[in-house]
Design a protein around this motif. Sequence first.
Motif, PDB file in Angstrom:
ATOM      1  N   UNK A  12       0.836  -1.203   0.000  1.00 30.39           N
ATOM      2  CA  UNK A  12       0.000   0.000   0.000  1.00 30.39           C
ATOM      3  C   UNK A  12       0.871   1.254   0.000  1.00 30.39           C
ATOM      4  N   UNK A  13       1.944   1.220   0.756  1.00 32.84           N
ATOM      5  CA  UNK A  13       2.847   2.380   0.786  1.00 32.84           C
ATOM      6  C   UNK A  13       3.491   2.580  -0.582  1.00 32.84           C
ATOM      7  N   UNK A  14       3.858   1.487  -1.237  1.00 31.93           N
ATOM      8  CA  UNK A  14       4.426   1.602  -2.599  1.00 31.93           C
ATOM      9  C   UNK A  14       3.388   2.181  -3.556  1.00 31.93           C
ATOM     10  N   UNK A  15       2.122   1.793  -3.365  1.00 28.46           N
ATOM     11  CA  UNK A  15       1.044   2.304  -4.214  1.00 28.46           C
ATOM     12  C   UNK A  15       0.965   3.821  -4.109  1.00 28.46           C
ATOM     13  N   UNK A  16       0.960   4.338  -2.879  1.00 26.29           N
ATOM     14  CA  UNK A  16       0.871   5.794  -2.728  1.00 26.29           C
ATOM     15  C   UNK A  16       2.103   6.496  -3.298  1.00 26.29           C
ATOM     16  N   UNK A  17       3.275   5.856  -3.145  1.00 31.25           N
ATOM     17  CA  UNK A  17       4.478   6.439  -3.733  1.00 31.25           C
ATOM     18  C   UNK A  17       4.367   6.540  -5.236  1.00 31.25           C
ATOM     19  N   UNK A  18       3.750   5.541  -5.873  1.00 25.18           N
ATOM     20  CA  UNK A  18       3.606   5.553  -7.330  1.00 25.18           C
ATOM     21  C   UNK A  18       2.525   6.518  -7.785  1.00 25.18           C
ATOM     22  N   UNK A  19       1.735   7.035  -6.852  1.00 24.14           N
ATOM     23  CA  UNK A  19       0.666   7.991  -7.184  1.00 24.14           C
ATOM     24  C   UNK A  19       1.060   9.426  -6.824  1.00 24.14           C
ATOM     25  N   UNK A  20       2.358   9.663  -6.725  1.00 29.15           N
ATOM     26  CA  UNK A  20       2.849  11.029  -6.553  1.00 29.15           C
ATOM     27  C   UNK A  20       2.955  11.496  -5.121  1.00 29.15           C
ATOM     28  N   UNK A  21       2.748  10.610  -4.141  1.00 32.12           N
ATOM     29  CA  UNK A  21       2.866  10.991  -2.737  1.00 32.12           C
ATOM     30  C   UNK A  21       4.306  10.817  -2.259  1.00 32.12           C
ATOM     31  N   UNK A  22       4.737  11.722  -1.408  1.00 29.78           N
ATOM     32  CA  UNK A  22       6.062  11.650  -0.796  1.00 29.78           C
ATOM     33  C   UNK A  22       5.920  11.128   0.622  1.00 29.78           C
ATOM     34  N   UNK A  23       6.779  10.198   0.989  1.00 33.89           N
ATOM     35  CA  UNK A  23       6.783   9.668   2.357  1.00 33.89           C
ATOM     36  C   UNK A  23       7.415  10.701   3.273  1.00 33.89           C
ATOM     37  N   UNK A  24       6.617  11.175   4.243  1.00 34.63           N
ATOM     38  CA  UNK A  24       7.104  12.201   5.168  1.00 34.63           C
ATOM     39  C   UNK A  24       7.924  11.547   6.271  1.00 34.63           C
ATOM     40  N   UNK A  25       7.355  10.582   6.937  1.00 35.73           N
ATOM     41  CA  UNK A  25       8.030   9.803   7.978  1.00 35.73           C
ATOM     42  C   UNK A  25       7.070   8.713   8.428  1.00 35.73           C
ATOM     43  N   UNK A  26       7.545   7.798   9.245  1.00 35.91           N
ATOM     44  CA  UNK A  26       6.692   6.776   9.844  1.00 35.91           C
ATOM     45  C   UNK A  26       6.705   6.962  11.354  1.00 35.91           C
ATOM     46  N   UNK A  27       5.509   7.084  11.912  1.00 37.35           N
ATOM     47  CA  UNK A  27       5.340   7.328  13.337  1.00 37.35           C
ATOM     48  C   UNK A  27       4.851   6.047  14.007  1.00 37.35           C
ATOM     49  N   UNK A  28       5.521   5.649  15.093  1.00 34.62           N
ATOM     50  CA  UNK A  28       5.124   4.457  15.841  1.00 34.62           C
ATOM     51  C   UNK A  28       4.349   4.913  17.069  1.00 34.62           C
ATOM     52  N   UNK A  29       3.042   5.194  16.855  1.00 27.98           N
ATOM     53  CA  UNK A  29       2.201   5.691  17.948  1.00 27.98           C
ATOM     54  C   UNK A  29       1.641   4.511  18.731  1.00 27.98           C
ATOM     55  N   UNK A  30       1.612   4.656  20.050  1.00 26.34           N
ATOM     56  CA  UNK A  30       1.144   3.571  20.914  1.00 26.34           C
ATOM     57  C   UNK A  30      -0.314   3.222  20.611  1.00 26.34           C
ATOM     58  N   UNK A  31      -0.569   1.929  20.425  1.00 24.22           N
ATOM     59  CA  UNK A  31      -1.930   1.466  20.174  1.00 24.22           C
ATOM     60  C   UNK A  31      -2.433   1.715  18.770  1.00 24.22           C
ATOM     61  N   UNK A  32      -1.585   2.218  17.880  1.00 23.58           N
ATOM     62  CA  UNK A  32      -1.998   2.518  16.509  1.00 23.58           C
ATOM     63  C   UNK A  32      -1.156   1.699  15.531  1.00 23.58           C
ATOM     64  N   UNK A  33      -1.824   1.073  14.559  1.00 22.60           N
ATOM     65  CA  UNK A  33      -1.100   0.298  13.551  1.00 22.60           C
ATOM     66  C   UNK A  33      -0.778   1.134  12.330  1.00 22.60           C
ATOM     67  N   UNK A  34      -1.503   2.230  12.141  1.00 22.40           N
ATOM     68  CA  UNK A  34      -1.193   3.138  11.043  1.00 22.40           C
ATOM     69  C   UNK A  34      -0.066   4.059  11.481  1.00 22.40           C
ATOM     70  N   UNK A  35       0.394   4.909  10.562  1.00 26.59           N
ATOM     71  CA  UNK A  35       1.434   5.854  10.942  1.00 26.59           C
ATOM     72  C   UNK A  35       2.473   6.130   9.876  1.00 26.59           C
TER      73      UNK A  35
END
Length: 436
Positions: free
Chosen positions: A390-413
Amino acid sequence: MAVSGRARALYQRIADKIRVEITDGSLGPGARLPTEAEIANEWHTTRSTAVQGLKVLVNEGLIISDRPRGYFVRSRRPMVYRPQGEFRKRPLSPEMDQFLMQMAEEGREASQHIEVKVEAPTRQIRERLQLQEGELVAVRRRVRFIDGVPYNTNDSHFPLSLVQNSEIMNPDDIARGANVVIAELGYEQVRALDEFHVRMPTPEEADRLHLGPGTPVTVHLCTGFTHDGKPVRAVVNVLPGDRHVITYERSREQLGGHPTIRQACEQDLCTVVDLWEHAASWLRDRGIDQWQYPPHEDRIRANISAGECWIVDVDQVPVATITVDEHADPDFWTETEAAESALYVHRMVVRRDVAGLDLGSAMLDWASNRAASQGKAWLRLDAWRSNDSLQSYYGSRGFTHVRTVDAEGRSSGALFQRLAGHLRGLGPDLRGAAGD
């Protein structure tokens, strides 16, 4: 210790040897087989055993018996049968129907015999045409010949009440097609239901088509429907297995109508939940842990009430959803980033039966345009940290990866953004529904 099976009877071994010679090309179409006496002499057996072996191959449709000349490998020159060609435009030559033109293009001589009858329908036809007990049908019965050989039968059934006194009742070829005639009568067919049954022929079918033993048939039953779902035609095509190749041509590029996007309303809550659960199930089947929890209906309801949830329809059927709002999740985005003007994408889901048509890209372009029209600088989203594809998909759609956040109790980020108004131009153009 291996246990050997029961030894095959001699007549079966005779059939096996000849079958291999036919399938590997040693005995080509039309080739004459050794005589019964020659086979018996080769295998040191009786003539009746040789005949028994040959009958196996006759029943399998591999050879024919042409007494007194002998046994010959069956010649096969199959006709290409294209069910999807029915709604193509008719040929311009008035003396040739679609079947005749197809055969002429292949360099083969084609003809047909047509007769018309009024009769009580069989149960199968009555059910397909939704007729009442006692209603009659007009049947256009055709036997189609190629190079003088009957290749298939084509029996078209119409409710008599619809076609009485029309050209359909004449036992002649209709150059523009019976489908056009019935459309002129006010019953244009816009879709068809195709059913295929493979079986051995009935005695009547074997007689009409001059079928020898061991020849199975495919029965193609086609029911034609009007815009309002009324069945107006049921066609039974009987196709001998040794004379036809059934060819379908399919395309994933067709959505039907043009996709439209509209604001979800209160009645769409179940639709959004169903789309979300559909996606969660698909992810689970592929071992991806994303969205493996009950959907937050309270949040979806709040997004709908705020006009932030959108539905994509094709032919008035919901196939995708996306939510866009101005909420910067404090678990992921800093105060400085939250102060910047941006729209945020949530719960973007595309139904799997339209996957591959790039509706996701189209929705992201639509959201990007929406952000730009509202004077926003960015279109942003957070993706599941463990979903690399999914992350590769967004990269191929012109999105830039800002950073990855490891928030407690959250799987997204995994945070992504792209400039508002930046379009990739992939997928269909999403048009606003009336009133949006």
